[in-house]
Design an enzyme around this catalytic site. Structure first.
Site, PDB file in Angstrom:
ATOM      1  N   SER A 138       0.610  -1.373   0.029  1.00 30.70           N
ATOM      2  CA  SER A 138       0.322   0.237  -0.004  1.00 30.70           C
ATOM      3  C   SER A 138       0.747   0.764  -0.154  1.00 30.70           C
ATOM      4  CB  SER A 138      -0.622  -0.359   1.353  1.00 30.70           C
ATOM      5  OG  SER A 138      -1.222   1.444   1.640  1.00 30.70           O
ATOM      6  N   TYR A 151      -1.432  -1.721  10.344  1.00 27.16           N
ATOM      7  CA  TYR A 151      -1.655  -1.902   8.423  1.00 27.16           C
ATOM      8  C   TYR A 151      -0.594  -1.976   7.735  1.00 27.16           C
ATOM      9  CZ  TYR A 151      -4.049  -1.472   3.536  1.00 27.16           C
ATOM     10  OH  TYR A 151      -4.168  -1.758   2.390  1.00 27.16           O
TER      11      TYR A 151
HETATM   12  P1  NAP Z   1     -11.703  -4.844  -0.641  1.00 29.32           P
HETATM   13  O1  NAP Z   1     -12.790  -4.735  -1.259  1.00 29.32           O
HETATM   14  O2  NAP Z   1     -12.458  -4.768   1.035  1.00 29.32           O
HETATM   15  O3  NAP Z   1     -12.137  -6.168  -0.672  1.00 29.32           O
HETATM   16  C1  NAP Z   1     -10.835  -7.221   0.228  1.00 29.32           C
HETATM   17  C2  NAP Z   1     -11.302  -8.803  -0.806  1.00 29.32           C
HETATM   18  O4  NAP Z   1     -10.240  -9.898  -0.044  1.00 29.32           O
HETATM   19  C3  NAP Z   1     -12.204  -9.608  -0.565  1.00 29.32           C
HETATM   20  O5  NAP Z   1     -12.622 -10.121  -1.980  1.00 29.32           O
HETATM   21  C4  NAP Z   1     -12.527 -10.485   0.754  1.00 29.32           C
HETATM   22  O6  NAP Z   1     -13.333 -11.586   0.525  1.00 29.32           O
HETATM   23  C5  NAP Z   1     -11.237 -10.833   0.445  1.00 29.32           C
HETATM   24  N1  NAP Z   1     -10.256 -11.370   2.138  1.00 29.32           N
HETATM   25  C6  NAP Z   1     -10.520 -10.994   3.018  1.00 29.32           C
HETATM   26  N2  NAP Z   1      -9.907 -11.336   4.409  1.00 29.32           N
HETATM   27  C7  NAP Z   1      -9.136 -12.848   3.246  1.00 29.32           C
HETATM   28  C8  NAP Z   1      -8.917 -13.976   3.738  1.00 29.32           C
HETATM   29  N3  NAP Z   1      -8.721 -14.477   4.927  1.00 29.32           N
HETATM   30  N4  NAP Z   1      -8.786 -15.003   2.514  1.00 29.32           N
HETATM   31  C9  NAP Z   1      -9.154 -14.859   1.195  1.00 29.32           C
HETATM   32  N5  NAP Z   1      -9.757 -13.477   1.179  1.00 29.32           N
HETATM   33  C10 NAP Z   1      -9.782 -12.358   2.328  1.00 29.32           C
HETATM   34  O7  NAP Z   1     -10.349  -4.548  -0.757  1.00 29.32           O
HETATM   35  P2  NAP Z   1      -9.601  -4.046  -1.715  1.00 29.32           P
HETATM   36  O8  NAP Z   1      -9.956  -2.283  -1.758  1.00 29.32           O
HETATM   37  O9  NAP Z   1      -9.702  -4.348  -2.553  1.00 29.32           O
HETATM   38  O10 NAP Z   1      -8.100  -4.307  -1.885  1.00 29.32           O
HETATM   39  C11 NAP Z   1      -7.861  -5.754  -1.592  1.00 29.32           C
HETATM   40  C12 NAP Z   1      -6.248  -5.528  -1.406  1.00 29.32           C
HETATM   41  O11 NAP Z   1      -5.641  -3.643  -1.565  1.00 29.32           O
HETATM   42  C13 NAP Z   1      -5.204  -5.415  -0.188  1.00 29.32           C
HETATM   43  O12 NAP Z   1      -3.937  -6.343   0.204  1.00 29.32           O
HETATM   44  C14 NAP Z   1      -5.541  -4.124   0.391  1.00 29.32           C
HETATM   45  O13 NAP Z   1      -4.719  -4.181   1.320  1.00 29.32           O
HETATM   46  C15 NAP Z   1      -5.234  -3.279  -1.080  1.00 29.32           C
HETATM   47  N6  NAP Z   1      -4.907  -2.170  -1.379  1.00 29.32           N
HETATM   48  C16 NAP Z   1      -5.488  -1.073  -1.082  1.00 29.32           C
HETATM   49  C17 NAP Z   1      -6.034  -0.163  -1.347  1.00 29.32           C
HETATM   50  C18 NAP Z   1      -7.704   0.629  -1.347  1.00 29.32           C
HETATM   51  O14 NAP Z   1      -7.548   1.939  -0.912  1.00 29.32           O
HETATM   52  N7  NAP Z   1      -8.850  -0.011  -1.796  1.00 29.32           N
HETATM   53  C19 NAP Z   1      -5.562   0.810  -1.114  1.00 29.32           C
HETATM   54  C20 NAP Z   1      -4.263   0.473  -0.867  1.00 29.32           C
HETATM   55  C21 NAP Z   1      -3.496  -1.303  -1.092  1.00 29.32           C
HETATM   56  P3  NAP Z   1     -14.738 -11.994   1.444  1.00 29.32           P
HETATM   57  O15 NAP Z   1     -15.527 -10.827   1.104  1.00 29.32           O
HETATM   58  O16 NAP Z   1     -14.906 -13.248   0.851  1.00 29.32           O
HETATM   59  O17 NAP Z   1     -13.758 -11.629   2.888  1.00 29.32           O
END
Ligand code: NAP
Length: 243
Positions: A138, A151
């Site tokens: 991130s 985080y």
């Molecule tokens: P999100 O919308 O909350 O989606 C998270 C996904 O991860 C969901 O499909 C969830 O599935 C899955 N997940 C959570 N816990 C899990 C586990 N224990 N095992 C397997 N799957 C799991 O998050 P996102 O924003 O798309 O984030 C994706 C990645 O990008 C993350 O690593 C996050 O840290 C990184 N990131 C995001 C941002 C941002 O601003 N959005 C910024 C920087 C980095 P379920 O619903 O089935 O649990």
């Protein structure tokens, strides 16, 4: 030519779902991994199949080594050996360090860091040579924002795993990189923030908007595609110039 196989962790929602769609559209057979959102994962499988792509949904908690072994077993049985691994699953809860309880600390590291470790360890013996691994960090690692300490620490560890593992895979032709997004419009970003906080963060990058999952899926597609073969062991920040 045999179809390449990709596992995308946490692909039921958010950025992972768009990555899975994108890779399927580029002709890969995709494993849509999820932990609890079965209906969303199955709907995405149906949507990929309707467009002529190949996908399966596999439930596995990335924090569990046993689940991750089973995820690779199912992938091999149903689609073949893995060529692309995208370690996208992650969680974020914003809390000041002093108020962070043991459970949140454990859970954040279990999913973000151990989850990545579990799939990397499995990939070491089970991925095809010439493969591509993309981890998720991130841009907050470069910002050191208050209320993100655990985080950020969990993602800084992912960056270290990325850089060391790239070297440990010497001779295999496998690249290991990490994408470090800035704010992206998903549940993970919106949850727990006021409208004012969201607007402030959206205005911070010189490009003055939130990232969209497509912005990040494009970077992942580049890192899994033919033009990025010389990029290895790198952390690629995709954030509109935020940091
Ligand atoms: P999100 O919308 O909350 O989606 C998270 C996904 O991860 C969901 O499909 C969830 O599935 C899955 N997940 C959570 N816990 C899990 C586990 N224990 N095992 C397997 N799957 C799991 O998050 P996102 O924003 O798309 O984030 C994706 C990645 O990008 C993350 O690593 C996050 O840290 C990184 N990131 C995001 C941002 C941002 O601003 N959005 C910024 C920087 C980095 P379920 O619903 O089935 O649990």
């Amino acid at each position: 030519m045999t179809q390449k196989v990709a596992i995308v962790t946490g692909a039921s929602r958010g950025i992972g779902a768009v990555i899975a769609e994108r890779l399927a559209g580029e002709g890969l057979a995709v494993v849509i991994n999820y932990a609890s959102s079965a209906a969303e994962a199955e709907a995405l499988v149906a949507s990929v199949q309707a467009k002529g792509g190949k996908a399966i949904a596999v439930k596995a908690d990335v924090a569990s080594a046993g689940d991750v072994r089973a995820l690779f077993d199912t992938t091999e049985q149903q689609l073949g050996k893995v060529d692309v691994l995208v370690n996208n699953a992650g969680i974020l809860k914003m809390v000041a360090l002093a108020e962070t309880d043991d459970e949140l600390y454990e859970r954040t590291f279990a999913i973000n860091t151990r989850g990545t470790f579990n799939t990397l360890r499995e990939a070491a013996s089970r991925m095809n040579d010439g493969g591509r691994i993309i981890n998720f960090s991130s841009s907050t690692v470069g910002m050191n924002l208050p209320n993100y300490s655990v985080y950020i620490a969990s993602k800084a560890a992912v960056e270290s795993l990325t850089q060391v593992f790239a070297k440990e895979l010497r001779g295999r032709g496998i690249t290991v990189n990490a994408v470090a997004p800035g704010p992206v419009a998903t549940d993970l970003f919106f949850n727990g923030k006021s409208e004012e906080q969201i607007q402030n963060l959206a205005k911070m990058p010189p490009l003055e908007r939130l990232g969209q999952p497509d912005d990040i899926a494009g970077v992942v597609a580049f890192l899994t595609g033919p033009d990025s073969g010389w990029i290895n062991g790198q952390i690629l920040r995709a954030n509109g110039g935020l940091v």
